[in-house]
Design an enzyme around this catalytic site. Sequence first.
Site, PDB file in Angstrom:
ATOM      1  CG  HIS A   1      -1.776   0.861   1.117  1.00 21.21           C
ATOM      2  ND1 HIS A   1      -2.777   1.343  -0.249  1.00 21.21           N
ATOM      3  CD2 HIS A   1      -1.405   2.301   1.572  1.00 21.21           C
ATOM      4  CE1 HIS A   1      -2.972   2.969   0.391  1.00 21.21           C
ATOM      5  NE2 HIS A   1      -1.996   3.531   1.175  1.00 21.21           N
TER       6      HIS A   1
ATOM      7  CE1 TYR B   1      -1.954   7.751  -0.810  1.00 19.95           C
ATOM      8  CE2 TYR B   1      -1.465   5.850   0.650  1.00 19.95           C
ATOM      9  CZ  TYR B   1      -2.407   6.649  -0.396  1.00 19.95           C
ATOM     10  OH  TYR B   1      -3.692   6.305   0.314  1.00 19.95           O
TER      11      TYR B   1
ATOM     12  CG  HIS C   1      -8.512   2.038  -8.065  1.00 17.41           C
ATOM     13  ND1 HIS C   1      -8.276   4.027  -7.309  1.00 17.41           N
ATOM     14  CD2 HIS C   1      -7.393   2.167  -6.812  1.00 17.41           C
ATOM     15  CE1 HIS C   1      -7.924   4.061  -6.432  1.00 17.41           C
ATOM     16  NE2 HIS C   1      -7.142   2.484  -6.153  1.00 17.41           N
ATOM     17  CG  PHE C   2      -4.172   0.261 -10.627  1.00 18.21           C
ATOM     18  CD1 PHE C   2      -3.389   0.031 -11.947  1.00 18.21           C
ATOM     19  CD2 PHE C   2      -3.915  -0.796 -10.537  1.00 18.21           C
ATOM     20  CE1 PHE C   2      -2.672  -1.404 -12.606  1.00 18.21           C
ATOM     21  CE2 PHE C   2      -3.892  -2.373 -10.558  1.00 18.21           C
ATOM     22  CZ  PHE C   2      -3.264  -2.881 -11.987  1.00 18.21           C
ATOM     23  CG  HIS C   3      -4.284   1.986 -15.609  1.00 13.56           C
ATOM     24  ND1 HIS C   3      -4.821   1.034 -15.199  1.00 13.56           N
ATOM     25  CD2 HIS C   3      -3.091   1.455 -16.715  1.00 13.56           C
ATOM     26  CE1 HIS C   3      -3.701   0.164 -15.229  1.00 13.56           C
ATOM     27  NE2 HIS C   3      -2.569   0.528 -16.036  1.00 13.56           N
TER      28      HIS C   3
ATOM     29  NE  ARG D   1      -5.703  -7.081 -10.360  1.00  9.11           N
ATOM     30  CZ  ARG D   1      -4.856  -6.375  -9.584  1.00  9.11           C
ATOM     31  NH1 ARG D   1      -5.509  -6.282  -8.066  1.00  9.11           N
ATOM     32  NH2 ARG D   1      -4.242  -5.777  -9.883  1.00  9.11           N
ATOM     33  NE  ARG D   2      -2.257  -8.764 -11.131  1.00  4.22           N
ATOM     34  CZ  ARG D   2      -1.508  -8.902  -9.915  1.00  4.22           C
ATOM     35  NH1 ARG D   2      -1.879  -9.802  -8.911  1.00  4.22           N
ATOM     36  NH2 ARG D   2      -0.489  -8.461  -9.809  1.00  4.22           N
TER      37      ARG D   2
HETATM   38 FE1  HAS Z   1      -5.372   2.762  -4.597  1.00  6.12          FE
HETATM   39  C1  HAS Z   1      -5.734  -0.978  -5.084  1.00  6.12           C
HETATM   40  C2  HAS Z   1      -7.501   2.250  -1.128  1.00  6.12           C
HETATM   41  C3  HAS Z   1      -4.747   5.741  -3.729  1.00  6.12           C
HETATM   42  C4  HAS Z   1      -3.184   2.931  -6.931  1.00  6.12           C
HETATM   43  N1  HAS Z   1      -4.993   1.116  -5.848  1.00  6.12           N
HETATM   44  C5  HAS Z   1      -5.153  -0.345  -5.800  1.00  6.12           C
HETATM   45  C6  HAS Z   1      -3.867  -1.430  -6.705  1.00  6.12           C
HETATM   46  C7  HAS Z   1      -3.314  -0.065  -6.791  1.00  6.12           C
HETATM   47  C8  HAS Z   1      -3.415   1.380  -6.343  1.00  6.12           C
HETATM   48  C9  HAS Z   1      -2.050  -0.142  -8.230  1.00  6.12           C
HETATM   49  O1  HAS Z   1      -8.736   0.110   0.177  1.00  6.12           O
HETATM   50  C10 HAS Z   1      -4.296  -2.174  -6.729  1.00  6.12           C
HETATM   51  C11 HAS Z   1      -3.159  -2.741  -6.233  1.00  6.12           C
HETATM   52  C12 HAS Z   1      -3.008  -4.245  -7.220  1.00  6.12           C
HETATM   53  O2  HAS Z   1      -2.278  -5.022  -7.907  1.00  6.12           O
HETATM   54  O3  HAS Z   1      -4.098  -5.285  -6.669  1.00  6.12           O
HETATM   55  N2  HAS Z   1      -5.840   3.636  -3.143  1.00  6.12           N
HETATM   56  C13 HAS Z   1      -7.335   3.475  -1.991  1.00  6.12           C
HETATM   57  C14 HAS Z   1      -7.667   4.677  -1.566  1.00  6.12           C
HETATM   58  C15 HAS Z   1      -6.612   5.226  -2.068  1.00  6.12           C
HETATM   59  C16 HAS Z   1      -6.053   5.102  -3.231  1.00  6.12           C
HETATM   60  C17 HAS Z   1      -9.346   5.064  -0.583  1.00  6.12           C
HETATM   61  N3  HAS Z   1      -4.306   3.809  -5.359  1.00  6.12           N
HETATM   62  C18 HAS Z   1      -3.753   5.122  -4.685  1.00  6.12           C
HETATM   63  C19 HAS Z   1      -3.387   5.892  -4.963  1.00  6.12           C
HETATM   64  C20 HAS Z   1      -2.771   5.192  -5.997  1.00  6.12           C
HETATM   65  C21 HAS Z   1      -3.023   3.250  -5.830  1.00  6.12           C
HETATM   66  C22 HAS Z   1      -2.510   7.485  -5.369  1.00  6.12           C
HETATM   67  C23 HAS Z   1      -1.052   5.241  -7.149  1.00  6.12           C
HETATM   68  C24 HAS Z   1      -0.425   6.391  -7.306  1.00  6.12           C
HETATM   69  N4  HAS Z   1      -6.584   1.066  -3.507  1.00  6.12           N
HETATM   70  C25 HAS Z   1      -7.315   1.304  -2.541  1.00  6.12           C
HETATM   71  C26 HAS Z   1      -7.833   0.352  -1.690  1.00  6.12           C
HETATM   72  C27 HAS Z   1      -6.947  -0.882  -2.966  1.00  6.12           C
HETATM   73  C28 HAS Z   1      -6.643  -0.068  -3.771  1.00  6.12           C
HETATM   74  C29 HAS Z   1      -8.736  -0.508  -1.027  1.00  6.12           C
HETATM   75  C30 HAS Z   1      -7.476  -2.743  -3.210  1.00  6.12           C
HETATM   76  C31 HAS Z   1      -8.293  -3.097  -3.749  1.00  6.12           C
HETATM   77  C32 HAS Z   1      -8.682  -4.296  -3.998  1.00  6.12           C
HETATM   78  O4  HAS Z   1      -9.581  -4.978  -4.060  1.00  6.12           O
HETATM   79  O5  HAS Z   1      -7.910  -5.512  -4.560  1.00  6.12           O
HETATM   80  C33 HAS Z   1      -6.768   7.166  -1.501  1.00  6.12           C
HETATM   81  O6  HAS Z   1      -5.688   7.539  -0.630  1.00  6.12           O
HETATM   82  C34 HAS Z   1      -7.202   7.997  -2.687  1.00  6.12           C
HETATM   83  C35 HAS Z   1      -7.629   9.756  -2.020  1.00  6.12           C
HETATM   84  C36 HAS Z   1      -7.228  10.198  -3.327  1.00  6.12           C
HETATM   85  C37 HAS Z   1      -8.103  11.591  -3.022  1.00  6.12           C
HETATM   86  C38 HAS Z   1      -8.006  12.730  -4.678  1.00  6.12           C
HETATM   87  C39 HAS Z   1      -7.739  13.577  -4.207  1.00  6.12           C
HETATM   88  C40 HAS Z   1      -7.355  14.576  -5.819  1.00  6.12           C
HETATM   89  C41 HAS Z   1      -6.462  15.437  -6.065  1.00  6.12           C
HETATM   90  C42 HAS Z   1      -6.960  16.324  -6.954  1.00  6.12           C
HETATM   91  C43 HAS Z   1      -5.856  17.720  -6.922  1.00  6.12           C
HETATM   92  C44 HAS Z   1      -7.010  18.440  -8.567  1.00  6.12           C
HETATM   93  C45 HAS Z   1      -6.045  18.619  -9.065  1.00  6.12           C
HETATM   94  C46 HAS Z   1      -6.207  19.711 -10.224  1.00  6.12           C
HETATM   95  C47 HAS Z   1      -4.309  19.026  -8.776  1.00  6.12           C
HETATM   96  C48 HAS Z   1      -9.079  12.336  -2.205  1.00  6.12           C
HETATM   97  C49 HAS Z   1      -5.588  15.742  -4.934  1.00  6.12           C
HETATM   98  C50 HAS Z   1      -6.825  20.304 -10.675  1.00  6.12           C
HETATM   99  C51 HAS Z   1      -7.282  20.736 -12.432  1.00  6.12           C
HETATM  100  C52 HAS Z   1      -8.293  21.903 -12.503  1.00  6.12           C
HETATM  101  C53 HAS Z   1      -7.803  22.282 -14.230  1.00  6.12           C
HETATM  102  C54 HAS Z   1      -8.640  22.788 -11.431  1.00  6.12           C
HETATM  103 CU    CU Z   2      -3.833   0.702  -1.297  1.00  3.79          CU
END
Ligand code: HAS
Ligand code: CU
Length: 571
Positions: free
Chosen positions: A248, A252, A398-400, A461-462
């Site tokens: 996990h 980050y 999700h992760f793409h 998946r996979r």
């Molecule tokens: Fe995830 C599975 C939960 C974030 C990557 N995640 C994965 C896997 C990957 C991955 C690779 O709870 C699969 C792993 C595998 O092979 O099995 N993930 C979360 C949660 C978050 C989260 C709660 N994941 C990420 C990030 C990743 C990533 C970051 C990669 C970099 N994820 C899970 C869970 C699984 C999971 C379960 C397991 C699922 C399963 O059953 O297998 C949180 O950290 C997300 C928080 C994000 C936000 C968004 C904030 C938005 C921002 C953008 C601001 C906008 C801007 C642009 C700057 C709250 C900061 C403005 C533009 C204008 C034009 C105005």
């Molecule tokens: Cu995770």
Amino acid sequence: MTVTEPDPNADPADEAAPTPRPTQWGVDIPGLEAADLRPIKWQMYLSLSGLALGALMGLLQAFERLDVNLYEEVGLETYYQGLTLHGVALALVFTFTFGNAFCSVTTMKGFNRPLASRALSNLSMYLAWGGVVLAAWAILANKATVLFTFYAPLQATPAFYFGAVLLVVSTWLVLLNMLLTLRAWNRDNRGERVPLMAFVSIMTYLMWFIASLGIAIEVLAFLIPWSLGLTTTVDPQFTRTLFWFSGHPIVYFWLLPVYVSWYMMLPAWVGGKLYSDGLTRMVFIAFLLLIPVGVHHQFTDPGIPFSSKTIQWLLTFGIFYPSVITAFTIFAALEMGARKRGGTGLIGWIRKLPWGNPVVSGQLLAGLAFMLGGVSGLINASYTINVVVHNTAFIPGHFHLTVGTAVALSIMAISYWFVPYLTGKELWGRKAAVAQGWMWMVGVLSFSRGLMANGVAGQPRRTEINSAAYAADHNWGLGNVMTGLGGLLMFLSACVFFTVILKTIYNKQRVTEVQRVPHSEVMHGPRVKNVLLDRVGVWAAVAAVLIVIVYGELVLHYLPLNSVSEGIVLW
Ligand code: HAS
Ligand code: CU
């Protein structure tokens, strides 16, 4: 070309003090020489090689969804060999080595001095290359078709694990170099606050160091002896738990270098300001403290006690929070910049952002995609809904959006500044670079939508879907086409990216001015009394205590180990 920024350490009385020795094209960090940047440049080239190889495999996967199987044509044995290359090249090589390069530079910029040890920088770069060559050989020889998670009892040849070890050690050496630089800086600047840009870079690497200990134990204590034949069996559930302890926070470790750019550079690029020094430090500290959430990848695993799943499920919602603060902070900075440029209206100001600058537009699009990535992360994290999406195509959907766009597209955008910075060559093809970001964004929206819809409709998946006998019983056609066409567009976008980057590297035109690391101005802080926020060692200790409590509970319930599985090779 000489450095124009004043050296804060220079004696003001000595007007005639020579400016620090310039590099061949002049960068803005006093005392930095070309030899300091060389290992960093080669880390970056390794990162880009990972991206190129991964993107090529992505093309084959996109074709697979369109029922065109090209694996044999390119000399690969199976879909799974290609998928292993894709995952390892992108999730481990591209991201880690970008972090090694980028956070080394941001640390130097923060401290306004070169890293403490050029030898460590060089060693880290050689280890990274050596590790990647070893692992790549193992995968290409079809001796390590174990996907990027290398779950036991799938067993790879030892070279694969040794390669992974070297790559991880390369990241540790970067941290060591950062800490030595911090120590040297502290000696020269007693009583001063640690500069924010250096602090967030160090926290990123400190977080990863502590998090990586899970994989280190898994590989060194269990998988390597087992693949060498020194032991015959392992406990797959336990090694998997060690994997997710690191697995996990690894996401980050991919994300935080990009956050360093979003916090410390993007505001400067758009003409806004970073809202708060203290809040920024707290965000990075939160990522360090909330390492123990890996069990949210194991909600459906047997053998993990319900109590551990509940604790880590709650902490997962905690780790969502610093990203919400990030969204707030970045929006504030963007809005401030856009209004200064004449932007008006509730959301009309968005049009006034510098969309013509590929460094900015790529990161803006990446941020927009991340909002969808974050929402889908919450879906995964919700214990009961996880049962619906776990191990389905929803997860790569999700992760793409997260690593595949928030991170990958940001890195590509940052490269349009970083490659000229490292090479002294003028950026080639600005307009193509802007178009590249949009192509990726349109591509991934179709790609992830296809995967998510099919995932909810039960697509695993996979899996090589076009050869699965049961596929005909499902209504997955439209989703597959969206995934396939979206993936093709992402591949074309990567081709444009590499054209721009290669043309830049081989550009005869050198940059004409000093290359600067952009640096956000901060609205509030730093305040002298908030000095606790700088205490790297204190926060590392608190993080360690939390880990012992949370994973101690799991391990106490779990033991004794159940080492019954011999290695299997399914390919
Ligand atoms: Fe995830 C599975 C939960 C974030 C990557 N995640 C994965 C896997 C990957 C991955 C690779 O709870 C699969 C792993 C595998 O092979 O099995 N993930 C979360 C949660 C978050 C989260 C709660 N994941 C990420 C990030 C990743 C990533 C970051 C990669 C970099 N994820 C899970 C869970 C699984 C999971 C379960 C397991 C699922 C399963 O059953 O297998 C949180 O950290 C997300 C928080 C994000 C936000 C968004 C904030 C938005 C921002 C953008 C601001 C906008 C801007 C642009 C700057 C709250 C900061 C403005 C533009 C204008 C034009 C105005
Ligand atoms: Cu995770």
